[in-house]
Motif scaffolding. Structure first.
Motif, mmCIF file in Angstrom:
data_model
loop_
_atom_site.group_PDB
_atom_site.id
_atom_site.type_symbol
_atom_site.label_atom_id
_atom_site.label_comp_id
_atom_site.label_asym_id
_atom_site.label_seq_id
_atom_site.Cartn_x
_atom_site.Cartn_y
_atom_site.Cartn_z
ATOM 1 N N LEU A 255 35.579 43.622 37.038
ATOM 2 C CA LEU A 255 36.944 43.695 37.578
ATOM 3 C C LEU A 255 37.887 44.335 36.565
ATOM 4 N N ILE A 256 37.626 44.093 35.283
ATOM 5 C CA ILE A 256 38.469 44.637 34.223
ATOM 6 C C ILE A 256 38.074 46.068 33.855
ATOM 7 N N ASP A 257 36.757 46.301 33.765
ATOM 8 C CA ASP A 257 36.268 47.567 33.208
ATOM 9 C C ASP A 257 36.017 48.670 34.236
ATOM 10 N N THR A 258 35.970 48.341 35.541
ATOM 11 C CA THR A 258 35.664 49.358 36.557
ATOM 12 C C THR A 258 36.753 49.403 37.625
ATOM 13 N N THR A 259 36.669 50.422 38.457
ATOM 14 C CA THR A 259 37.598 50.554 39.592
ATOM 15 C C THR A 259 36.894 50.261 40.906
ATOM 16 N N GLN A 260 35.684 49.709 40.838
ATOM 17 C CA GLN A 260 34.961 49.361 42.063
ATOM 18 C C GLN A 260 35.751 48.333 42.862
ATOM 19 N N SER A 261 35.547 48.337 44.172
ATOM 20 C CA SER A 261 36.217 47.359 45.023
ATOM 21 C C SER A 261 35.662 45.971 44.746
ATOM 22 N N VAL A 262 36.420 44.954 45.124
ATOM 23 C CA VAL A 262 35.982 43.570 44.925
ATOM 24 C C VAL A 262 34.669 43.321 45.653
#
Length: 254
Positions: A206-213
């Motif tokens: 959640l902190i290091d990527t822009t992937q969706s939840v």
């Protein structure tokens, strides 16, 4: 390592690793090496905040010296500090005056008092570890090769379907025996341990990527979004979206 005492800061926000929480009037946390941390103004309106930070190297106590039975409690506390150790209100009431007075001591007496404080903290009750173990990327010593093999296996396969049967085989134990064994050694059940590992990886992503939840949840072994969101909020006190926003947002450091 850091021992942080914060006073008169009710409503301030504490971040240790992937833990985010709101503090009361008194807060005392032991933070291990290389663990991100900070106390931020958040909802605090006090103008009388007082903070005492004591920094010391773990080598303050030689490794061989630290392995002596008499220092087992301090050794265990240092191990727990890799995740951040939050001390109870009762402990803070007892220790805070001594921490505030520590700067008045010099030389040998200051070292002696620090060691005494560390010992008293190590035997205190109702302490809480803050950050998930996998978030810190540190190796943990469980004083059991079997448990370490199991956690290594779960860390390497957290994104897959894992059962009690799978990990019991890694430990070379019957399922019932392993259930009792892991609970006794770690204080957590197999299900809770696996959930902690997965949530640690979720927090880091959640902190290091822009992937969706949703992508992150599925990539970390959670196949039911309703269950994932409930588990995350129970553990972190906020939703995954709020966690991402809180961790990355602007803050004012106390």
């Amino acid at each position: 390592m850091e021992l942080n005492l914060v006073l008169n800061a009710s409503g301030a926000e504490r971040i240790v690793g992937d833990h985010i929480g709101e503090i009361n009037d008194m807060d005392l946390v032991l933070v291990g090496s290389n663990l991100s941390h900070g106390w931020f103004t958040h909802k605090c309106r006090s103008t009388e905040i007082k903070e005492v930070t004591i920094q010391f190297h773990k080598d303050l106590l030689d490794e061989k010296f630290l392995k002596r039975n008499q220092l087992s409690f301090i050794r265990n506390m240092f191990e727990q500090a890799k995740r951040g150790v939050l001390f109870s209100g009762e402990t803070i009431h007892k220790i805070a005056p001594r921490l505030l007075n520590l700067s008045n001591k010099n030389g040998f007496h200051s070292i002696l008092e620090l060691l005494s404080i560390l010992h008293d903290l190590s035997v205190s009750k109702d302490n809480k570890m803050l950050s998930d173990p996998t978030f810190t990327k540190e190796d943990f010593n469980y004083n059991s090769r079997r448990i370490e093999k199991v956690f290594e296996y779960m860390n390497n396969n957290f994104d897959k379907l894992l059962t009690l049967s799978d990990v019991a085989k890694i430990a070379n134990m019957p399922e019932a025996s392993f259930s009792r064994f892991i609970k006794k050694r770690t204080g957590y059940t197999f299900v809770d341990s696996l959930s902690e590992i997965r949530l640690g990886h979720v927090s880091r992503m959640l902190i290091d990527t822009t992937q969706s939840v949703a992508e992150i949840a599925y990539n970390c072994g959670f196949n039911n979004m309703a269950n994932f969101n409930r588990t995350f909020k129970t553990k972190k006190g906020c939703t995954p979206k709020e966690f991402r926003e809180n961790y990355g947002g602007k803050r004012v450091f106390i």
